[in-house]
Motif scaffolding. Sequence first.
Motif, PDB file in Angstrom:
ATOM      1  N   VAL A  20      56.792  57.643  19.477  1.00  0.00           N
ATOM      2  CA  VAL A  20      57.826  56.611  19.554  1.00  0.00           C
ATOM      3  C   VAL A  20      57.566  55.740  20.776  1.00  0.00           C
ATOM      4  O   VAL A  20      57.106  56.223  21.813  1.00  0.00           O
ATOM      5  CB  VAL A  20      59.241  57.235  19.620  1.00  0.00           C
ATOM      6  N   HIS A  21      57.836  54.449  20.627  1.00  0.00           N
ATOM      7  CA  HIS A  21      57.668  53.496  21.725  1.00  0.00           C
ATOM      8  C   HIS A  21      59.049  53.142  22.282  1.00  0.00           C
ATOM      9  O   HIS A  21      59.588  52.068  22.010  1.00  0.00           O
ATOM     10  CB  HIS A  21      56.950  52.239  21.238  1.00  0.00           C
ATOM     11  N   ARG A  79      64.247  47.390  20.819  1.00  0.00           N
ATOM     12  CA  ARG A  79      65.311  46.383  20.870  1.00  0.00           C
ATOM     13  C   ARG A  79      66.602  46.926  20.245  1.00  0.00           C
ATOM     14  O   ARG A  79      67.492  46.155  19.887  1.00  0.00           O
ATOM     15  CB  ARG A  79      64.883  45.104  20.135  1.00  0.00           C
ATOM     16  N   ILE A  80      66.697  48.236  20.122  1.00  0.00           N
ATOM     17  CA  ILE A  80      67.916  48.842  19.597  1.00  0.00           C
ATOM     18  C   ILE A  80      69.092  48.461  20.497  1.00  0.00           C
ATOM     19  O   ILE A  80      69.019  48.570  21.719  1.00  0.00           O
ATOM     20  CB  ILE A  80      67.778  50.371  19.513  1.00  0.00           C
ATOM     21  N   GLY A  81      70.183  47.994  19.889  1.00  0.00           N
ATOM     22  CA  GLY A  81      71.351  47.572  20.658  1.00  0.00           C
ATOM     23  C   GLY A  81      71.378  46.100  20.986  1.00  0.00           C
ATOM     24  O   GLY A  81      72.401  45.587  21.467  1.00  0.00           O
ATOM     25  N   LEU A  82      70.276  45.400  20.724  1.00  0.00           N
ATOM     26  CA  LEU A  82      70.217  43.956  20.960  1.00  0.00           C
ATOM     27  C   LEU A  82      70.419  43.206  19.639  1.00  0.00           C
ATOM     28  O   LEU A  82      70.237  43.776  18.561  1.00  0.00           O
ATOM     29  CB  LEU A  82      68.856  43.572  21.553  1.00  0.00           C
ATOM     30  N   GLY A 124      57.624  52.146  16.491  1.00  0.00           N
ATOM     31  CA  GLY A 124      58.488  51.166  17.147  1.00  0.00           C
ATOM     32  C   GLY A 124      59.923  51.284  16.669  1.00  0.00           C
ATOM     33  O   GLY A 124      60.202  51.751  15.566  1.00  0.00           O
ATOM     34  N   GLN A 125      60.839  50.846  17.535  1.00  0.00           N
ATOM     35  CA  GLN A 125      62.253  50.888  17.192  1.00  0.00           C
ATOM     36  C   GLN A 125      62.795  49.458  17.196  1.00  0.00           C
ATOM     37  O   GLN A 125      63.272  48.961  18.206  1.00  0.00           O
ATOM     38  CB  GLN A 125      63.020  51.751  18.208  1.00  0.00           C
ATOM     39  N   ARG A 126      62.637  48.796  16.046  1.00  0.00           N
ATOM     40  CA  ARG A 126      63.136  47.430  15.871  1.00  0.00           C
ATOM     41  C   ARG A 126      62.731  46.569  17.079  1.00  0.00           C
ATOM     42  O   ARG A 126      63.560  45.993  17.792  1.00  0.00           O
ATOM     43  CB  ARG A 126      64.652  47.435  15.701  1.00  0.00           C
TER      44      ARG A 126
END
Length: 402
Positions: free
Chosen positions: A55-56, A61-64, A294-296
């Motif tokens: 995971v990166h 951008r989680i929460g944005l 990646g997380q969004r």
Amino acid sequence: MNIRNVRPWGGDLSDVVVEGARIAQVRPASDAPVGADEVDGRGRLVLPSFSDVHVHLDSSRIGLPFRPHTGRPGVWGMMMNDRENWRKTDIPHAQIVAGTLEQMIARGTTRVRSYAQVDVDCQLDKYHSVVTAKERFAEHADVQIMVFPQAGILREEGTVDVLEAALAEGADVMGGIDPCQLDRDPARHLDIVFGLAEKYQVEVDIHLHEPGALGVFSTDLVLERTRALGMQGKVTMSHAYDLGAVSEATSRRLIDEFAELDVAMATVAPSTSNHLSLVQLVESGVRIGLGEDGQRDYWSPYGDCDMLDRTWQLAFTNGFRRDDHIELALAVGTMGGASIMSHDVPRVTGVGDRPGVATGDRADLVIVDGETPTSAVMDRGTDRTVIHDGRVVADGLAVIGR
């Protein structure tokens, strides 16, 4: 602590007795009322908690607010898109990273190996954000941090110095990436990666996107160094999603060498049919884990912090339909990654293995609604309770005691 009225891997209704951080006993469920200091499983499944080993967190951008994807083709183009945009947020970077880790824990992940980009542009800023998140949630999850040369090692002067600075501060893993395609000098790239790993006594994780025969060439160089330096059990190949695109004999040879040298694999369940066979890997004795990648972020709009979703994707991309195959995907997404992060954890042995919820196992568990393990993967319910080291750390998709 007692966990009452749960079904380990979908089996009979049971009570799980936890002493300290370990499962002391799994016994038939009692008819006695659930005590105030006990966890009521309410008939839900109990499984090992998830392990995200690719995971990166640093690029999340989680929460944005959602934004249009602006990445350009290729690793360098994507990396430059990240470099151009990651500072342009109203929320501090460290807060975004911590918020992403929090959501992962809330959904059932208690073991994390995260990349932290280190280069001449961001220096140690992204690395420090991941360190801060790790420290904040130290009682909720085990987090390993990988020093990751996302921009390559040889393209920009000064990169090696900043990579070494992160290792000197205590990073857990030394990363490498596409030795041929990105740096165009695979021998020198890998000499630096393995040299720094040997100097700081850390493991190696090679991020490999290279196609077909080129990917095999880079992989053979990694295997060569693993053998020569006696680093068996200390190397992971991440992605490597095109190693099944070559001849069957070559793919079989690579699987056998991974098993011989105890080289692990981390997959993100890519949308390609060219990856090595998951069943063949585990049945050959290769440690293999799962990650969300990646997380969004600036690379992709995908990623939602939910490893149960990614387990569904692993089953889907492997064409699994049988219940025992889908349970294999669950085993890889839970204990498979745990065996990469800690060699004290037995690796997943093959189809039919239901690890992680037995006497003596670490009490890192997720209780989730579902009729069977397969239905839990298909339905991906949100009624979840998360336990780490014998403590409830999240319930109902919310972290406790943060």
